[in-house]
Design an enzyme around this catalytic site. Sequence first.
Site, PDB file in Angstrom:
ATOM      1  N   LYS A  50       6.424  -1.896   1.936  1.00 53.20           N
ATOM      2  CA  LYS A  50       5.224  -1.315   2.553  1.00 53.20           C
ATOM      3  C   LYS A  50       4.086  -2.327   2.436  1.00 53.20           C
ATOM      4  O   LYS A  50       3.173  -2.205   1.613  1.00 53.20           O
ATOM      5  CB  LYS A  50       4.882   0.023   1.885  1.00 53.20           C
ATOM      6  CG  LYS A  50       4.121   0.951   2.815  1.00 53.20           C
ATOM      7  CD  LYS A  50       4.229   2.377   2.374  1.00 53.20           C
ATOM      8  CE  LYS A  50       3.229   3.290   3.061  1.00 53.20           C
ATOM      9  NZ  LYS A  50       3.226   3.244   4.510  1.00 53.20           N
ATOM     10  N   GLU A  68      12.397   3.023  14.051  1.00 51.05           N
ATOM     11  CA  GLU A  68      11.420   3.998  13.543  1.00 51.05           C
ATOM     12  C   GLU A  68      10.181   3.955  14.419  1.00 51.05           C
ATOM     13  O   GLU A  68      10.066   3.124  15.325  1.00 51.05           O
ATOM     14  CB  GLU A  68      11.063   3.695  12.085  1.00 51.05           C
ATOM     15  CG  GLU A  68      10.440   2.323  11.879  1.00 51.05           C
ATOM     16  CD  GLU A  68      10.090   2.032  10.418  1.00 51.05           C
ATOM     17  OE1 GLU A  68       9.871   2.971   9.643  1.00 51.05           O
ATOM     18  OE2 GLU A  68      10.007   0.834  10.075  1.00 51.05           O
ATOM     19  N   TYR A 101       0.824  -1.210   0.000  1.00 48.31           N
ATOM     20  CA  TYR A 101       0.000   0.000   0.000  1.00 48.31           C
ATOM     21  C   TYR A 101       0.853   1.253   0.000  1.00 48.31           C
ATOM     22  O   TYR A 101       2.073   1.184   0.138  1.00 48.31           O
ATOM     23  CB  TYR A 101      -0.954   0.007   1.206  1.00 48.31           C
ATOM     24  CG  TYR A 101      -0.297   0.315   2.538  1.00 48.31           C
ATOM     25  CD1 TYR A 101       0.501  -0.622   3.181  1.00 48.31           C
ATOM     26  CD2 TYR A 101      -0.461   1.562   3.142  1.00 48.31           C
ATOM     27  CE1 TYR A 101       1.105  -0.333   4.389  1.00 48.31           C
ATOM     28  CE2 TYR A 101       0.134   1.856   4.358  1.00 48.31           C
ATOM     29  CZ  TYR A 101       0.913   0.906   4.977  1.00 48.31           C
ATOM     30  OH  TYR A 101       1.517   1.197   6.169  1.00 48.31           O
ATOM     31  N   ARG A 148      -8.124 -20.251  -1.218  1.00 51.02           N
ATOM     32  CA  ARG A 148      -7.111 -20.037  -0.186  1.00 51.02           C
ATOM     33  C   ARG A 148      -5.996 -21.083  -0.224  1.00 51.02           C
ATOM     34  O   ARG A 148      -6.236 -22.275  -0.058  1.00 51.02           O
ATOM     35  CB  ARG A 148      -7.767 -20.051   1.201  1.00 51.02           C
ATOM     36  CG  ARG A 148      -6.791 -19.647   2.305  1.00 51.02           C
ATOM     37  CD  ARG A 148      -7.453 -19.658   3.670  1.00 51.02           C
ATOM     38  NE  ARG A 148      -6.499 -19.230   4.687  1.00 51.02           N
ATOM     39  CZ  ARG A 148      -5.543 -20.008   5.208  1.00 51.02           C
ATOM     40  NH1 ARG A 148      -5.435 -21.261   4.830  1.00 51.02           N
ATOM     41  NH2 ARG A 148      -4.713 -19.521   6.109  1.00 51.02           N
ATOM     42  N   LEU A 169      11.018   1.482   7.033  1.00 47.34           N
ATOM     43  CA  LEU A 169      10.433   1.918   5.766  1.00 47.34           C
ATOM     44  C   LEU A 169      11.089   3.255   5.407  1.00 47.34           C
ATOM     45  O   LEU A 169      11.147   4.159   6.252  1.00 47.34           O
ATOM     46  CB  LEU A 169       8.920   2.113   5.906  1.00 47.34           C
ATOM     47  CG  LEU A 169       8.296   2.550   4.582  1.00 47.34           C
ATOM     48  CD1 LEU A 169       8.094   1.358   3.667  1.00 47.34           C
ATOM     49  CD2 LEU A 169       7.001   3.286   4.793  1.00 47.34           C
ATOM     50  N   ARG A 229       7.771   4.086  -5.116  1.00 48.67           N
ATOM     51  CA  ARG A 229       7.883   3.181  -3.962  1.00 48.67           C
ATOM     52  C   ARG A 229       6.871   2.043  -4.072  1.00 48.67           C
ATOM     53  O   ARG A 229       7.173   0.897  -3.703  1.00 48.67           O
ATOM     54  CB  ARG A 229       7.697   3.947  -2.650  1.00 48.67           C
ATOM     55  CG  ARG A 229       7.979   3.069  -1.429  1.00 48.67           C
ATOM     56  CD  ARG A 229       8.008   3.848  -0.134  1.00 48.67           C
ATOM     57  NE  ARG A 229       6.702   4.410   0.191  1.00 48.67           N
ATOM     58  CZ  ARG A 229       6.465   5.187   1.250  1.00 48.67           C
ATOM     59  NH1 ARG A 229       7.451   5.498   2.075  1.00 48.67           N
ATOM     60  NH2 ARG A 229       5.264   5.665   1.490  1.00 48.67           N
TER      61      ARG A 229
END
Length: 306
Positions: A159, A192, A45, A112, A216, A64
């Site tokens: 991300k 972070e 995302y 799945r 990140l 990114r």
Amino acid sequence: MLEPELNPPGAGAGGLLYLNGRLLRPEEGCIAVEDRGFLFGDGVYEALKILNGRCLWLDEHLERLGESCRAIGLEFPWGEHPLAEILPRLAEESGIQAGLLYLQVTRGVSPRDFDYAPGLEPTVMALIRPLAFPDESTFQRGISLHPWEDFRWARCDIKSLNLLPAVLGKRAAREQGCDEVLWVAADGTVREGGSSNAFAVIGGVLRTHPADNFILNGITRRSLLRLAGELELPHEVRAFTLGELEGAEEAFVASTTRDVMPVNSVGGRPVADGRPGPVSLQLVNRLRDEAALQAGLDSPQPFSRR
Ligand code: PMP
């Protein structure tokens, strides 16, 4: 491709959704129960700032996104979803002045199974919602950090949708009366924040963790390092420890939603005098100027030392 405008125009002011080529009101969007994003968090995302109906740092976010997709072996169908065109249109159409564009891509829908068949059709979703960015009083107050040993995985540079540690970290921070969790390695290295990068001024030098697999590489972080160069502020991409942070002259976290946000305390102990320092002030003002420029707005009133 984007379908014709929402009817009536401007109906998106409470939020607007792009889902697999269609423009919808947020509540109209539906996702298949076997979407791998839903089942496994198998996707990536981005979160972009919307100001004056424009997407900020769009190229950087799309680049990114491409890197995250490549890192998980997801071939993003740019031809089908030309995001560089779609997102600005979505932002404009939404009529939202200040907001957040949440962009999510999952590997797609299939029965799945942990393993996946290559060539699934990704689910592409972009949702814009209004959001207020920190004003001067929020900046002056700053935020408190709750240090916690980093138990995330060793690919924090991706991300990824797997955000359970951030969910738990943010809750733990709240339960301690803090605003943000601070991920700290077992050896005391500060990595972070839960959804922000950490900076500190130590011995007159602005420092932040290198952009390796343990953090990140924030778009805001990158802008701030560039601005620190332009402002000729002494700076170094070098991690610092929790002990160094506690004795820092100033500290702040940085992210799309928080801009530059001074840290007033860590683990209940004040950082310096608990007020924004000169480096934070210079950087926030330059960052806000850049944002305004991109948004086609006049420079905002600068924040000042109180
Ligand atoms: N680190 C983490 C773990 C984050 O979730 C975020 C927010 N996306 C950031 C840093 C800051 O990144 P950005 O400046 O691109 O918002």
